[in-house]
Design an enzyme around this catalytic site. Structure first.
Site, PDB file in Angstrom:
ATOM      1  CE1 TYR A 121      -3.337  -2.823   0.783  1.00  0.00           C
ATOM      2  CE2 TYR A 121      -4.591  -0.807   1.017  1.00  0.00           C
ATOM      3  CZ  TYR A 121      -4.559  -2.168   0.836  1.00  0.00           C
ATOM      4  OH  TYR A 121      -5.720  -2.867   0.710  1.00  0.00           O
ATOM      5  CE  LYS A 165       2.650 -18.025  -2.095  1.00  0.00           C
ATOM      6  NZ  LYS A 165       1.833 -19.265  -2.105  1.00  0.00           N
ATOM      7  CG  ASP A 216      -1.166 -20.525  -0.669  1.00  0.00           C
ATOM      8  OD1 ASP A 216      -0.633 -20.440   0.454  1.00  0.00           O
ATOM      9  OD2 ASP A 216      -0.653 -21.147  -1.617  1.00  0.00           O
ATOM     10  CG  ASP A 268      -7.727  -5.047   1.671  1.00  0.00           C
ATOM     11  OD1 ASP A 268      -8.678  -4.571   2.316  1.00  0.00           O
ATOM     12  OD2 ASP A 268      -7.687  -5.048   0.418  1.00  0.00           O
ATOM     13  CG  ASP A 270     -13.232  -7.542   2.410  1.00  0.00           C
ATOM     14  OD1 ASP A 270     -13.101  -6.791   3.395  1.00  0.00           O
ATOM     15  OD2 ASP A 270     -13.636  -7.148   1.292  1.00  0.00           O
TER      16      ASP A 270
HETATM   17  C1  IPM Z   1     -10.196  -1.547   3.993  1.00  0.00           C
HETATM   18  C2  IPM Z   1     -10.486  -0.991   2.631  1.00  0.00           C
HETATM   19  C3  IPM Z   1      -9.370  -0.027   2.250  1.00  0.00           C
HETATM   20  C4  IPM Z   1      -8.077  -0.816   2.233  1.00  0.00           C
HETATM   21  C5  IPM Z   1      -9.603   0.711   0.905  1.00  0.00           C
HETATM   22  C6  IPM Z   1     -10.896   1.495   0.934  1.00  0.00           C
HETATM   23  C7  IPM Z   1      -8.451   1.583   0.541  1.00  0.00           C
HETATM   24  O1  IPM Z   1     -10.636  -2.014   1.703  1.00  0.00           O
HETATM   25  O2  IPM Z   1     -10.112  -0.753   4.962  1.00  0.00           O
HETATM   26  O3  IPM Z   1     -10.052  -2.757   4.104  1.00  0.00           O
HETATM   27  O4  IPM Z   1      -7.768  -1.483   1.236  1.00  0.00           O
HETATM   28  O5  IPM Z   1      -7.362  -0.767   3.229  1.00  0.00           O
HETATM   29 MG    MG Z   2     -10.592  -3.958   2.538  1.00  0.00          MG
END
Ligand code: IPM
Ligand code: MG
Length: 361
Positions: free
Chosen positions: A146, A195, A227, A251, A255
């Protein structure tokens, strides 16, 4: 106690969910005799609209002078919003990354908890869920891909883009220490995800995590390739306690972990630096498609406010009170649209906030 909170309503459903979090915090303040002041600041699309920039010095200064920042969400629909006509460094997300870096919020805590009341919403089979799970994803937030150097060039007519993944041992050590400290107060297991079979940055990550682990002999330390971790999260989520990982892997895995719980609308997060200061926001995005419709689930933001009471203000009892209210509301059958199932009562965003605040009175 006086709580000095900077509030970032942000974009999309952000303002609606922040309103509900304030409702619940105000109920806590009344019950326990605290005084909360909110200072609203702009970030992301709202800041672009007002100042042409997703993050201003004024926002950074006001955030720094608060005890904590409570955030809704930022960003819009990338296909339709004019914000996405701007160069990448001027878009809403750049504001979020910028404030994380400016406030040195290197430790991102994303709890993924399966509420027994919401087991129906969990996409996994009962034999996989077993007794449920309670995972704390610890994502490094200010390094890696990032924030590495990047470029897009054309060389002899061939387009080329480069992103770099860099970590130094100081960055790895400080997040590893946080992970082990948090694991000490939980089930005493850190699964560090990397990884290391391919990446140098992961091999250093593993070495440094092992060095830190030696200082915490009562916490078990395991390593897992990313993975495999993605697979294990849907195969046997109950095996995890604290999952420690770098920015990009975190990230993606957070999710995935949130989906496994059934609704991303339930998941809070805290982004911390070396001090008590933190930025607290739901793990989900700004959901522009449902903004202003009063149907968003405010619970992730409300639980983020609870994390704020716990981690910044050491108000554990008050934080528990909010968590208890959420469980009660679920038990009593109140559901926003995203977690609605047969036999329960559908409520809107604002009504959910009112109901939760009601349990606290
Ligand atoms: C998160 C989001 C952010 C990230 C985006 C909006 C830049 O996906 O907070 O997980 O990738 O960190
Ligand atoms: Mg995210």
């Amino acid at each position: 106690m006086e709580l000095n909170i900077a509030c970032i309503p942000g974009d999309g459903i952000g303002p609606e969910i922040i309103n509900e979090a304030k409702k619940v915090l105000d109920a806590v303040a009344i019950k326990y005799g605290h005084k909360i002041s909110y200072n609203t600041i702009l970030l992301g699309g709202a800041s672009i609209d007002a100042y042409g920039e997703p993050l201003t010095e004024d926002t950074i200064e006001k955030a720094k002078s608060a005890d904590a920042v409570l955030m809704g969400s930022i960003g819009g629909d990338a296909n339709t919003s004019p914000w996405y006509q701007l160069p990448p460094a001027k878009r809403p997300e750049a504001g979020l990354l910028g404030i994380r870096k400016a406030l040195n919020l290197f430790a991102n805590l994303r709890p993924a908890v399966l509420y027994t009341e919401l087991e129906d919403a969990c996409p996994l089979k009962k034999e996989i869920i077993k007794d449920g799970f309670d995972i704390m994803i610890m994502r490094e937030l200010t390094g890696g891909l990032y924030f590495g150097e990047r470029s897009t060039t054309t060389d002899h007519g061939v387009r080329k883009a480069v992103d770099t993944l860099t970590y130094d041992e100081i960055e790895i050590k400080r997040i590893a220490i946080k992970a082990f400290e948090i694991a000490q107060k939980r089930n005493k297991l850190v699964t560090s995800v990397d990884k290391a079979n391919v990446l140098d940055s992961s091999r250093l990550w593993r070495t440094v995590v092992n060095e830190v682990a030696k200082e915490y002999p009562e916490v078990k330390c395991e390593h897992m390739l990313v993975d495999n971790c993605a697979m294990q999260l849907v195969r046997n989520p109950g095996q995890f306690d604290v999952v420690l990982t770098e920015n990009m892997f975190g990230d993606i895995l957070s999710d995935e972990a949130s989906m496994v719980t059934g609704s991303i609308g339930m998941l809070a997060s805290a982004s911390l630096n070396e001090t008590k200061f933190g930025l607290y926001e739901p793990s989900h995005g700004s959901a522009p498609d449902i903004a202003g419709m009063d149907i968003a689930n405010p619970i992730a933001t409300i639980l983020s406010a609870s994390m704020m009471l716990k981690y910044t203000f050491d108000l554990d009892k008050e934080a528990d009170e909010i968590e208890k209210a959420v469980k009660l509301a679920l038990k009593d059958g109140y559901r926003t649209k995203d977690i609605m199932s047969e036999g329960n009562q559908l409520v809107g965003c604002s009504e959910m906030g009112t109901i939760l605040a009601g349990y606290i009175k």
